[in-house]
Scaffold this motif. Sequence first.
Motif, PDB file in Angstrom:
ATOM      1  N   GLU A 162     138.505  39.460   2.712  1.00 21.60           N
ATOM      2  CA  GLU A 162     137.437  38.580   2.820  1.00 21.60           C
ATOM      3  C   GLU A 162     136.630  39.435   4.122  1.00 21.60           C
ATOM      4  O   GLU A 162     135.270  39.591   4.296  1.00 21.60           O
ATOM      5  CB  GLU A 162     137.374  37.060   3.159  1.00 21.60           C
ATOM      6  N   GLU A 163     137.323  39.579   5.321  1.00 21.16           N
ATOM      7  CA  GLU A 163     136.839  40.177   6.472  1.00 21.16           C
ATOM      8  C   GLU A 163     136.465  41.755   6.036  1.00 21.16           C
ATOM      9  O   GLU A 163     135.415  42.340   6.614  1.00 21.16           O
ATOM     10  CB  GLU A 163     137.814  40.179   7.467  1.00 21.16           C
ATOM     11  N   LEU A 164     137.152  42.457   5.471  1.00 22.31           N
ATOM     12  CA  LEU A 164     136.890  43.808   5.124  1.00 22.31           C
ATOM     13  C   LEU A 164     135.382  43.853   4.221  1.00 22.31           C
ATOM     14  O   LEU A 164     134.566  44.645   4.318  1.00 22.31           O
ATOM     15  CB  LEU A 164     137.859  44.268   3.979  1.00 22.31           C
ATOM     16  N   VAL A 165     135.223  42.842   3.269  1.00 19.27           N
ATOM     17  CA  VAL A 165     133.973  42.750   2.615  1.00 19.27           C
ATOM     18  C   VAL A 165     132.746  42.333   3.597  1.00 19.27           C
ATOM     19  O   VAL A 165     131.694  43.085   3.264  1.00 19.27           O
ATOM     20  CB  VAL A 165     134.134  41.808   1.207  1.00 19.27           C
ATOM     21  N   GLU A 166     132.946  41.355   4.281  1.00 16.45           N
ATOM     22  CA  GLU A 166     131.748  41.119   5.424  1.00 16.45           C
ATOM     23  C   GLU A 166     131.501  42.166   6.083  1.00 16.45           C
ATOM     24  O   GLU A 166     130.341  42.456   6.605  1.00 16.45           O
ATOM     25  CB  GLU A 166     132.548  39.976   6.328  1.00 16.45           C
ATOM     26  N   CYS A 167     132.516  42.831   6.730  1.00 16.57           N
ATOM     27  CA  CYS A 167     132.292  44.027   7.730  1.00 16.57           C
ATOM     28  C   CYS A 167     133.108  45.135   7.735  1.00 16.57           C
ATOM     29  O   CYS A 167     134.274  45.106   8.557  1.00 16.57           O
ATOM     30  CB  CYS A 167     132.044  43.365   9.203  1.00 16.57           C
ATOM     31  N   PRO A 168     133.188  46.076   6.959  1.00 18.84           N
ATOM     32  CA  PRO A 168     134.090  47.028   6.583  1.00 18.84           C
ATOM     33  C   PRO A 168     134.464  47.928   7.977  1.00 18.84           C
ATOM     34  O   PRO A 168     135.553  48.377   8.277  1.00 18.84           O
ATOM     35  CB  PRO A 168     133.607  47.925   5.563  1.00 18.84           C
ATOM     36  N   LEU A 169     133.193  48.370   8.527  1.00 25.12           N
ATOM     37  CA  LEU A 169     133.572  49.123   9.877  1.00 25.12           C
ATOM     38  C   LEU A 169     133.904  48.328  11.139  1.00 25.12           C
ATOM     39  O   LEU A 169     134.683  49.018  11.981  1.00 25.12           O
ATOM     40  CB  LEU A 169     132.152  49.659  10.116  1.00 25.12           C
ATOM     41  N   CYS A 170     134.260  47.126  10.952  1.00 25.85           N
ATOM     42  CA  CYS A 170     134.976  46.360  12.005  1.00 25.85           C
ATOM     43  C   CYS A 170     136.292  46.623  11.906  1.00 25.85           C
ATOM     44  O   CYS A 170     137.136  46.405  13.015  1.00 25.85           O
ATOM     45  CB  CYS A 170     134.671  44.897  11.771  1.00 25.85           C
ATOM     46  N   GLU A 171     136.923  47.002  10.716  1.00 24.58           N
ATOM     47  CA  GLU A 171     138.396  47.263  10.665  1.00 24.58           C
ATOM     48  C   GLU A 171     138.701  48.335  11.767  1.00 24.58           C
ATOM     49  O   GLU A 171     139.929  48.590  12.188  1.00 24.58           O
ATOM     50  CB  GLU A 171     138.546  47.713   9.206  1.00 24.58           C
ATOM     51  N   ILE A 172     137.852  49.340  11.926  1.00 24.37           N
ATOM     52  CA  ILE A 172     138.017  50.455  12.716  1.00 24.37           C
ATOM     53  C   ILE A 172     138.595  49.811  14.125  1.00 24.37           C
ATOM     54  O   ILE A 172     139.463  50.444  14.760  1.00 24.37           O
ATOM     55  CB  ILE A 172     136.962  51.579  13.090  1.00 24.37           C
TER      56      ILE A 172
END
Length: 369
Positions: A162-172
Motif C-alpha cells: 500500500e505504501e509502495l502504491v502511494e509513493c513508490p519513490l519514498c521506498e528509496i
Amino acid sequence: RPLCLSLVIGCFVQVYKSLPLLSTGPNQSSSFSEETLTSVPLSSTGPNRSSFPEETSTTNVLPRPYRIIQIGSPRTGSTFQFHLLDAIVSLKSPADAIVARAHVREWKDYPVVEDIAEDKSFVLKTHRDDPMFESLQQRGSLAVFSSSADIAPYALYTQNREELVECPLCEIDRYRSMFRLSADDVKLLRRHMTLYSVLRKCCGQQMSKYETLRLNGCNVTQFVELPDYPHCEDMELEETELKFAAGPTAYHPLTPEFTWAKPGDCARFRKIIASGKGFNGRPLRSCEIDGKFAGQREKGPSRTNNDKTGKKKTGPPEKRSGSKFAGVEINKEKNEEQISLSKEWSNDGKSAGSGENGEMKINEEKGEK
C-alpha cells in the motif's frame, strides 16, 4: 622496584581508560571497519515496520561485498524491490566488482553457501524462502529483504504494498541509512526508478493488469481514478525507453522473455498483449479484474481520444488527476526534449508541482544533467 612497577601499571591503566571505544554491537567486543562487517547480526524491522532508523549505526550499515536476497509473492511489488536493491548495489559497489544476479526458483540449484565462503557478491530474487536464510542473516552473512511479510517475517525490511502504491519513490529513502546513500545517489535512483516504473507498468508481459485489459479492448473507465492505474496511454513510451537505456544507473533484466530489456521492447510486448494475452502470455479470457466486469472486449485499446501510440481510444474523455504509481509525463516540444526530476519533487518523495497524488512531471531542458 615495587613502587616503580605500581607507577608504570597505574599509567597504563589511565591511558587505557582514556582511549575512545568503538561500539560494535551488543555482543561484539572488538573493533571493525565497514568493509569487514560480515559476522555482526543485523536487526530486523519485522513485518509491521517499513523503515530503518534515521541514525546510521554499525549494526544498520550493510557491508561489501553485498549479499542480498529479495523474497516476495508475485504481484506484491517484488520486482520493483529487487531492481531498486540491484540499482543500489550497482551504485555502491566498486566499478570492477562482479555481482551475480539471478531469479532463483529452486535453492538447491544455486550455491549460496559457496558464494558466501568465496566472499562473492550477489543480488537474488525468489518467491521461495529457505530455512538457512534466517540463520545466515543472523550471522551477518547475507541480508534478506521482503515484499511479503508472511513469507519471510525475519527480513531486515519488509516492503508494504500500500505504501509502495502511494509513493513508490519514498521506498528509496528507506534504504538511505543502511547503504549510506548520498544525496547524489538518491537523485540518480529517483530518476532511474521513475523511468523503470513506467516501463514495468506499461511494457512487457507482466505489465499493469489495467493496461492489459485496456490493450485488449476492455472498458477500464471505472479504474482510471484508482491509485495504481498507470495511465500508460499518456506516456511517451519510446522516449522513456531511450532515456532509461541511456541512463547512468545499471539495469539487469532477469526475465527478458517476459519483461522489458531494451528499446523497442515496449512496442513488441504491447502488440503481443493486444493479441489476446494476459500475464506472462497466458490467454486473456475475459475483461474481469478483481471480480469486477470491465465490459466486452473490443478491437483496439479502450478509452477515447488518441493515446501516444496513435491508436484511437474508446469511452469518455479522461479527467487526469495523476498517477500515484510513478506517474510520469515526458513532454516533447519540436526540437526540445524535456526531462527533469528535482524541481517537481518535494523532500517526501511526492510531487511538489502541479501533479497530484504523487505524480511526477519530468521536465528539464535538453542537455542538462
